[in-house]
Motif scaffolding. Structure first.
Motif, PDB file in Angstrom:
ATOM      1  N   CYS A  69      -9.414   6.554 -30.988  1.00 46.80           N
ATOM      2  CA  CYS A  69      -9.520   5.720 -32.277  1.00 46.80           C
ATOM      3  C   CYS A  69      -9.943   6.375 -33.286  1.00 46.80           C
ATOM      4  O   CYS A  69      -9.427   6.284 -34.619  1.00 46.80           O
ATOM      5  CB  CYS A  69     -10.428   4.460 -31.923  1.00 46.80           C
TER       6      CYS A  69
ATOM      7  N   LYS B 157     -18.562  -5.426 -29.900  1.00 48.66           N
ATOM      8  CA  LYS B 157     -17.610  -4.443 -30.527  1.00 48.66           C
ATOM      9  C   LYS B 157     -16.451  -5.021 -31.652  1.00 48.66           C
ATOM     10  O   LYS B 157     -16.439  -4.528 -32.581  1.00 48.66           O
ATOM     11  CB  LYS B 157     -17.058  -3.566 -29.385  1.00 48.66           C
ATOM     12  N   ALA B 158     -16.018  -6.097 -31.086  1.00 50.32           N
ATOM     13  CA  ALA B 158     -14.662  -6.268 -31.831  1.00 50.32           C
ATOM     14  C   ALA B 158     -14.979  -7.127 -33.048  1.00 50.32           C
ATOM     15  O   ALA B 158     -14.001  -7.223 -34.005  1.00 50.32           O
ATOM     16  CB  ALA B 158     -13.535  -7.123 -30.990  1.00 50.32           C
ATOM     17  N   VAL B 159     -16.051  -7.696 -33.180  1.00 51.23           N
ATOM     18  CA  VAL B 159     -16.366  -8.836 -34.219  1.00 51.23           C
ATOM     19  C   VAL B 159     -16.906  -8.009 -35.446  1.00 51.23           C
ATOM     20  O   VAL B 159     -17.039  -8.501 -36.566  1.00 51.23           O
ATOM     21  CB  VAL B 159     -17.019  -9.953 -33.833  1.00 51.23           C
ATOM     22  N   LYS B 160     -17.291  -6.607 -35.387  1.00 51.19           N
ATOM     23  CA  LYS B 160     -17.708  -5.886 -36.424  1.00 51.19           C
ATOM     24  C   LYS B 160     -16.553  -4.790 -36.547  1.00 51.19           C
ATOM     25  O   LYS B 160     -15.789  -4.526 -35.750  1.00 51.19           O
ATOM     26  CB  LYS B 160     -18.721  -5.059 -35.952  1.00 51.19           C
ATOM     27  N   ILE B 161     -16.565  -4.484 -37.866  1.00 50.37           N
ATOM     28  CA  ILE B 161     -15.395  -3.568 -38.194  1.00 50.37           C
ATOM     29  C   ILE B 161     -15.781  -2.242 -37.711  1.00 50.37           C
ATOM     30  O   ILE B 161     -16.855  -1.595 -38.018  1.00 50.37           O
ATOM     31  CB  ILE B 161     -15.281  -3.517 -39.789  1.00 50.37           C
ATOM     32  N   CYS B 162     -14.770  -1.575 -36.964  1.00 49.43           N
ATOM     33  CA  CYS B 162     -14.920  -0.103 -36.178  1.00 49.43           C
ATOM     34  C   CYS B 162     -14.919   0.949 -37.105  1.00 49.43           C
ATOM     35  O   CYS B 162     -13.679   1.022 -37.479  1.00 49.43           O
ATOM     36  CB  CYS B 162     -14.056  -0.444 -34.914  1.00 49.43           C
ATOM     37  N   MET B 163     -15.909   1.336 -37.538  1.00 48.69           N
ATOM     38  CA  MET B 163     -15.735   2.377 -38.843  1.00 48.69           C
ATOM     39  C   MET B 163     -14.864   3.625 -38.226  1.00 48.69           C
ATOM     40  O   MET B 163     -14.183   4.168 -38.879  1.00 48.69           O
ATOM     41  CB  MET B 163     -17.222   3.053 -39.227  1.00 48.69           C
ATOM     42  N   GLU B 164     -15.267   4.262 -36.949  1.00 51.77           N
ATOM     43  CA  GLU B 164     -14.374   5.113 -36.452  1.00 51.77           C
ATOM     44  C   GLU B 164     -12.737   4.628 -36.348  1.00 51.77           C
ATOM     45  O   GLU B 164     -11.986   5.654 -36.565  1.00 51.77           O
ATOM     46  CB  GLU B 164     -14.868   5.531 -34.804  1.00 51.77           C
ATOM     47  N   CYS B 165     -12.609   3.479 -35.843  1.00 51.84           N
ATOM     48  CA  CYS B 165     -11.141   3.279 -35.995  1.00 51.84           C
ATOM     49  C   CYS B 165     -10.294   3.352 -37.149  1.00 51.84           C
ATOM     50  O   CYS B 165      -9.126   3.833 -37.362  1.00 51.84           O
ATOM     51  CB  CYS B 165     -10.864   1.989 -35.357  1.00 51.84           C
TER      52      CYS B 165
ATOM     53  N   GLN C 123     -19.008  -8.929 -19.203  1.00 57.16           N
ATOM     54  CA  GLN C 123     -18.241  -7.702 -19.937  1.00 57.16           C
ATOM     55  C   GLN C 123     -17.483  -8.294 -21.248  1.00 57.16           C
ATOM     56  O   GLN C 123     -17.271  -7.287 -22.125  1.00 57.16           O
ATOM     57  CB  GLN C 123     -17.502  -6.673 -19.132  1.00 57.16           C
ATOM     58  N   PRO C 124     -16.895  -9.322 -20.967  1.00 58.90           N
ATOM     59  CA  PRO C 124     -15.987  -9.767 -22.251  1.00 58.90           C
ATOM     60  C   PRO C 124     -17.051 -10.024 -23.378  1.00 58.90           C
ATOM     61  O   PRO C 124     -16.620  -9.823 -24.701  1.00 58.90           O
ATOM     62  CB  PRO C 124     -15.740 -11.553 -21.956  1.00 58.90           C
ATOM     63  N   GLN C 125     -18.386 -10.140 -23.305  1.00 59.90           N
ATOM     64  CA  GLN C 125     -19.551 -10.308 -24.307  1.00 59.90           C
ATOM     65  C   GLN C 125     -19.299  -8.770 -24.998  1.00 59.90           C
ATOM     66  O   GLN C 125     -19.512  -8.928 -26.438  1.00 59.90           O
ATOM     67  CB  GLN C 125     -20.846 -10.677 -23.632  1.00 59.90           C
ATOM     68  N   SER C 126     -19.461  -7.746 -24.252  1.00 55.78           N
ATOM     69  CA  SER C 126     -19.380  -6.364 -24.683  1.00 55.78           C
ATOM     70  C   SER C 126     -18.249  -6.133 -25.489  1.00 55.78           C
ATOM     71  O   SER C 126     -18.331  -5.362 -26.603  1.00 55.78           O
ATOM     72  CB  SER C 126     -19.606  -5.400 -23.833  1.00 55.78           C
ATOM     73  N   VAL C 127     -17.149  -6.530 -25.373  1.00 56.25           N
ATOM     74  CA  VAL C 127     -15.680  -6.681 -25.913  1.00 56.25           C
ATOM     75  C   VAL C 127     -16.040  -7.144 -27.226  1.00 56.25           C
ATOM     76  O   VAL C 127     -15.580  -6.575 -28.255  1.00 56.25           O
ATOM     77  CB  VAL C 127     -14.558  -7.028 -25.151  1.00 56.25           C
ATOM     78  N   LEU C 128     -16.420  -8.504 -27.302  1.00 59.09           N
ATOM     79  CA  LEU C 128     -16.434  -9.297 -28.355  1.00 59.09           C
ATOM     80  C   LEU C 128     -17.587  -8.594 -29.215  1.00 59.09           C
ATOM     81  O   LEU C 128     -17.358  -8.544 -30.567  1.00 59.09           O
ATOM     82  CB  LEU C 128     -17.061 -10.821 -27.795  1.00 59.09           C
TER      83      LEU C 128
ATOM     84  N   TYR D   8     -13.420  -5.459 -16.590  1.00 55.44           N
ATOM     85  CA  TYR D   8     -12.680  -6.336 -17.363  1.00 55.44           C
ATOM     86  C   TYR D   8     -11.368  -5.778 -18.023  1.00 55.44           C
ATOM     87  O   TYR D   8     -10.315  -6.200 -17.733  1.00 55.44           O
ATOM     88  CB  TYR D   8     -13.762  -7.019 -18.266  1.00 55.44           C
TER      89      TYR D   8
ATOM     90  N   LYS E  45      -6.392  10.907 -40.418  1.00 52.90           N
ATOM     91  CA  LYS E  45      -5.682  10.067 -39.861  1.00 52.90           C
ATOM     92  C   LYS E  45      -4.317   9.417 -40.529  1.00 52.90           C
ATOM     93  O   LYS E  45      -3.373   9.062 -39.877  1.00 52.90           O
ATOM     94  CB  LYS E  45      -6.586   8.820 -39.580  1.00 52.90           C
TER      95      LYS E  45
ATOM     96  N   TYR F 185      -8.411  -3.834 -33.147  1.00 55.51           N
ATOM     97  CA  TYR F 185      -9.258  -5.140 -33.477  1.00 55.51           C
ATOM     98  C   TYR F 185     -10.034  -4.959 -34.807  1.00 55.51           C
ATOM     99  O   TYR F 185     -10.574  -5.854 -35.278  1.00 55.51           O
ATOM    100  CB  TYR F 185     -10.389  -5.216 -32.358  1.00 55.51           C
ATOM    101  N   SER F 186      -9.901  -3.879 -35.600  1.00 57.05           N
ATOM    102  CA  SER F 186     -10.402  -4.022 -36.745  1.00 57.05           C
ATOM    103  C   SER F 186      -9.205  -4.419 -37.882  1.00 57.05           C
ATOM    104  O   SER F 186      -9.578  -4.103 -39.236  1.00 57.05           O
ATOM    105  CB  SER F 186     -10.984  -2.526 -37.233  1.00 57.05           C
TER     106      SER F 186
ATOM    107  N   ILE G  71     -12.380  -9.421 -41.046  1.00 62.25           N
ATOM    108  CA  ILE G  71     -11.787  -9.529 -39.762  1.00 62.25           C
ATOM    109  C   ILE G  71     -12.240 -10.736 -38.943  1.00 62.25           C
ATOM    110  O   ILE G  71     -13.348 -11.451 -39.485  1.00 62.25           O
ATOM    111  CB  ILE G  71     -12.040  -8.428 -38.989  1.00 62.25           C
TER     112      ILE G  71
END
Lengths: 289, 47
Positions: free
Chosen positions: A149, B35-43, B28-33, A75, A181, A47-48, A31
């Motif tokens: 999600c 989370k988003a730069v790692k593969i979200c396993m749940e997603c 807060q954009p840092q918190s988004v980043l 935000y 899913k 995003y993944s 990613i």
């Protein structure tokens, strides 16, 4: 295919490409991790997903709500409000990659296409229930679990399928939740053959948020009552089952402008672009001949 | 007349801009980043 449909499909395609501009990620199974990813995209785009260069607003919203110490997501809510105030559900009609996928599937010929059925109106409220329960309440109550999600989002499932194909380590970890899913994803895709945009109509929490602001967004439908002859062609043409004469800014309207194209009196316009119907003009020219 | 018609929209955009600025100030954009730069396993369906 009518010109406005082709144009809209082209805009959807470009928007999908821009939101998934990390094309090499699809082949490498990695990613994008650049700084742009702190910005939320307007549509439902996980995003993944290896191609995603931005963040999904619904996923990001849940990130804040699932922390041990709940943070108010200023935000993400600000960005969502901004998209909603500027575009409303035009995001669904023009910018959402998953909306485009459903529309493309619906173009496939199928003998049992049905867009209006009993219970359709009641089912539309399901997306608000999903927004309240799976995106807000359950993630707050059960910390660290982004419910939408994890158990529903088909965009994340597509990302999972791509990653599983390209990364054997991820493929080996897939289990019951992934199977669940995939069943949801296949159900939505098969339903898309029959119903136009079933996910957008009944399930999408992002669509639910934007629908609340459709009446006050910058992009609005305008029906000129002095021109309208109440022929009902616009309501028949609407695949979201909206009657533009009665409720031009219904929360269900995704601003596809199919209604304006069939209006013989050019009575329907978008207030920002003044897109007008050409159907009436053609009919009158034919009449003159 | 037109300003009155679009007043709620303008107010909404101003409110949205305000929330974004507050969010940026709170990083807060840092918190988004993060989370988003790692593969979200749940997603992707790995619980």
């Amino acid at each position: 295919m009518a010109d406005n449909k082709k144009l809209r499909l082209a805009i959807q395609g470009v928007a999908t490409l821009i939101q998934n501009a990390n094309l090499k990620g699809f082949f490498e199974g990695k990613i994008y991790t650049g700084p742009v990813k702190n910005i939320c995209v307007p549509g439902l785009n996980c995003y993944s997903c290896p191609g995603a260069i931005g963040s999904c607003p619904i996923g990001s919203l849940q990130t804040f709500l699932t922390k041990f110490k709940i943070k108010i997501p200023y935000y993400v809510v600000g960005l969502l409000l901004f998209f909603a105030a500027c575009l409303g559900r035009a995001v669904c009609g023009f910018l959402c990659p998953f909306g485009m996928i459903q529309e493309l599937i619906n173009l496939i010929p199928f003998p049992f296409k049905k867009n209006r059925f009993k219970g359709d109106k009641a089912f539309r409220y399901l997306k608000y229930v999903i927004l309240a329960a799976c995106v807000i309440i359950l993630p707050i109550c059960f910390k660290l679990t982004p419910f939408f999600c994890k158990y529903i989002c088909p965009s994340g499932t597509i990302a999972g399928i791509i990653l599983a194909i390209t990364d054997s380590a991820i493929a080996s970890k897939l289990g019951a939740i992934f199977t669940w899913k995939v069943i949801i994803l296949i159900s939505i895709l098969v339903s898309s053959l029959i119903i136009w945009r079933p996910f957008c109509k009944y399930i999408c929490p992002l669509g639910a948020i934007y629908s609340l602001f459709n009446r006050v967004s910058l992009i609005r439908l305008k029906v000129d009552e002095s021109k309208c002859i109440n022929c009902g062609k616009c309501a028949k043409a609407c695949k979201m089952c909206v009657d533009p004469v009665k409720t031009p800014n219904s929360g269900e309207c995704i601003r596809c402008m199919d209604c304006a194209k069939v209006c013989p009196e050019h009575a329907i316009t978008l207030n920002v672009t003044k897109i007008k119907s050409h159907a009436g003009k053609d009919e009158r020219i034919k009449g003159e001949q | 007349m037109k300003i009155k018609k679009y007043l709620p929209t303008i107010l909404l955009i101003i409110a949205a801009a305000g929330l974004i600025v507050v969010g940026i100030a709170l990083k807060q954009p840092q918190s988004v980043l993060e989370k988003a730069v790692k593969i979200c396993m749940e997603c992707i369906g790995i619980g």
